[in-house]
Design a protein around this motif. Sequence first.
Motif, PDB file in Angstrom:
ATOM      1  N   UNK A 148      -6.586  12.444  -4.056  1.00 25.33           N
ATOM      2  CA  UNK A 148      -5.183  12.114  -3.760  1.00 25.33           C
ATOM      3  C   UNK A 148      -5.117  11.472  -2.387  1.00 25.33           C
ATOM      4  N   UNK A 149      -4.085  10.662  -2.174  1.00 21.58           N
ATOM      5  CA  UNK A 149      -3.860  10.096  -0.838  1.00 21.58           C
ATOM      6  C   UNK A 149      -2.896  10.997  -0.068  1.00 21.58           C
ATOM      7  N   UNK A 150      -2.976  10.953   1.247  1.00 18.75           N
ATOM      8  CA  UNK A 150      -2.001  11.655   2.102  1.00 18.75           C
ATOM      9  C   UNK A 150      -2.014  13.166   1.975  1.00 18.75           C
ATOM     10  N   UNK A 151      -3.212  13.751   1.836  1.00 15.47           N
ATOM     11  CA  UNK A 151      -3.250  15.206   1.610  1.00 15.47           C
ATOM     12  C   UNK A 151      -2.788  15.999   2.827  1.00 15.47           C
ATOM     13  N   UNK A 152      -3.206  15.565   4.013  1.00 16.97           N
ATOM     14  CA  UNK A 152      -2.785  16.306   5.215  1.00 16.97           C
ATOM     15  C   UNK A 152      -1.308  16.038   5.508  1.00 16.97           C
ATOM     16  N   UNK A 153      -0.911  14.795   5.271  1.00 20.90           N
ATOM     17  CA  UNK A 153       0.497  14.431   5.477  1.00 20.90           C
ATOM     18  C   UNK A 153       1.395  15.325   4.617  1.00 20.90           C
ATOM     19  N   UNK A 187       7.665  11.305   0.824  1.00 21.70           N
ATOM     20  CA  UNK A 187       7.122  10.368   1.819  1.00 21.70           C
ATOM     21  C   UNK A 187       5.814   9.764   1.294  1.00 21.70           C
ATOM     22  N   UNK A 188       4.947  10.639   0.786  1.00 21.85           N
ATOM     23  CA  UNK A 188       3.648  10.164   0.289  1.00 21.85           C
ATOM     24  C   UNK A 188       3.873   9.186  -0.879  1.00 21.85           C
ATOM     25  N   UNK A 230       6.451   7.299  -1.537  1.00 20.40           N
ATOM     26  CA  UNK A 230       7.008   6.018  -1.075  1.00 20.40           C
ATOM     27  C   UNK A 230       5.896   5.134  -0.505  1.00 20.40           C
ATOM     28  N   UNK A 231       4.971   5.736   0.226  1.00 14.32           N
ATOM     29  CA  UNK A 231       3.870   4.952   0.800  1.00 14.32           C
ATOM     30  C   UNK A 231       2.973   4.407  -0.305  1.00 14.32           C
ATOM     31  N   UNK A 232       2.707   5.248  -1.304  1.00 17.33           N
ATOM     32  CA  UNK A 232       1.834   4.807  -2.407  1.00 17.33           C
ATOM     33  C   UNK A 232       2.519   3.694  -3.219  1.00 17.33           C
ATOM     34  N   UNK A 233       3.816   3.861  -3.461  1.00 18.42           N
ATOM     35  CA  UNK A 233       4.547   2.810  -4.194  1.00 18.42           C
ATOM     36  C   UNK A 233       4.470   1.489  -3.441  1.00 18.42           C
ATOM     37  N   UNK A 234       4.592   1.563  -2.127  1.00 23.26           N
ATOM     38  CA  UNK A 234       4.557   0.343  -1.327  1.00 23.26           C
ATOM     39  C   UNK A 234       3.157  -0.300  -1.381  1.00 23.26           C
ATOM     40  N   UNK A 235       2.122   0.544  -1.364  1.00 25.39           N
ATOM     41  CA  UNK A 235       0.752   0.023  -1.498  1.00 25.39           C
ATOM     42  C   UNK A 235       0.623  -0.753  -2.804  1.00 25.39           C
ATOM     43  N   UNK A 236       1.168  -0.141  -3.864  1.00 24.13           N
ATOM     44  CA  UNK A 236       1.052  -0.764  -5.182  1.00 24.13           C
ATOM     45  C   UNK A 236       1.847  -2.067  -5.236  1.00 24.13           C
ATOM     46  N   UNK A 237       3.062  -2.012  -4.670  1.00 29.14           N
ATOM     47  CA  UNK A 237       3.913  -3.220  -4.685  1.00 29.14           C
ATOM     48  C   UNK A 237       3.210  -4.389  -3.987  1.00 29.14           C
TER      49      UNK A 237
END
Length: 422
Positions: free
Chosen positions: A36-41, A112-113, A115-122
Amino acid sequence: MKYDVIIIGGGPSGLMAAIAAAEQKANVLLIDKGDKLGRKLAISGGGRCNVTNRLPVDEIIKHIPGNGRFLYSAFSVFNNEDIIRFFERLGVALKEEDHGRMFPVTDDAQSVVRALINELQRLGVHTRLNSPVADVEYENGKTVGVTLKTGEFFAADSVVVAVGGKSVPHTGSTGDGYAWAEKAGHTVTELFPTEVPITSNERFIQERTLQGLSLRNIALSVLNQKGKTVVTHRMDMIFTHFGISGPAALRCSQFVVKELKKSDAVTMSIDALPDDNAEALFQKISATIKNEPKKAIKNVLKGLLPERYLLFLLEKNGIDPQAPAGMLSHEKVRAFVSSCKNFTFHVHGTLPLEKAFVTGGGVSVKEIHPKEMASKLMEGLYFCGEILDIHGYTGGYNITAAFVTGRLAGTNAAKYALSHRA
Ligand SMILES: Cc1cc2nc3c(=O)[nH]c(=O)nc-3n(C[C@H](O)[C@H](O)[C@H](O)COP(=O)(O)OP(=O)(O)OC[C@H]3O[C@@H](n4cnc5c(N)ncnc54)[C@H](O)[C@@H]3O)c2cc1C
């Protein structure tokens, strides 16, 4: 396949770097060792994600005692207000809480995580999960790509190292990046735990006399060997079975770590009534005693301090809590007041780096261009986030540093790569 930019690490710094690089129209690969991304976040700010802090920039810098000043240039390009606007643009509404701390209105870090992942994909960022990077490769003074633990090699013109520090390793931050930095010629300053609970061999701690007791809005200080105050933090704290924790203790911890280098034990002091001056407090208590001399001292002093702490300090001063208040000598009252204002005790260590919220030390900022997060020693190499020798208090300061340095690293890694595209 050759990428313009490879980002290693999908924490806040790496996610922001990947987005910033893709915004520059670079072909970006984000690699993370976890599933997963952003695990600590996702576990920061008690699972609510303390995205940033709304205090003025000067204040933010003050709350980053580990090389915060290095961030002045970076903040002139992208700062905490930009982080807030960035998230609002992604549809994540934020709210301000105490001490300027900013959280998503959902109170859910996952928003938050996501939204960041969606933006990466976009933006078309390629991602590889479950792919631990083994090494960053350099040739003739230039970064050329990364090799995974599987042996697979990915070429890139620039590489952003965003693998975090060495704290809470189950989130993926296991300190892998320091060796890659050293291989490029960088200095890695000594690592140490910060924002970490403090341990003590004092009898009252070992006997768990105050375990679980929280003190609200106290002033907690660290003293040096000469008895001078090194730092004071006014916040809450809690006594644990091994020592002390809570916001005030966490903030003091890095100063304890430094003092412990000079001695086996460090003195700390609690002012449980920081708004009262000692003489005024003595007069107030004496007047109350005069009014009710027959009442038990513990009842006369009720409400002054949390009951367990009150009884503890009375006992420390050899005062029987049931004794009629009028029997107490002025000296005893003064001694009690002095304990309220300045209860000192020794601490002897902290929990280990793995249990710290934040890693102190890291890649020396002296070898990093402060407006680009580029290595001064290796072309095409960038660093951002907690791997750098930058550490702040909890309260959104580390995450702010991660987003800000990530933004600069991603943007500049992309610009560098695009200017070198064959
Ligand atoms: C419980 C907790 C609460 C916290 N609360 C706060 C807070 O309230 N406020 C605050 O400011 N800070 C807080 N922090 C600190 C903050 O979360 C970190 O400073 C921040 O996450 C650092 O971001 P980063 O991007 O540098 O690294 P990280 O978030 O650590 O991310 C690094 C990423 O790199 C990946 N990685 C590592 N090695 C490799 C490899 N070899 N190959 C591929 N990928 C790799 C990891 O899997 C991970 O996803 C908290 C930390 C913890 C543990």
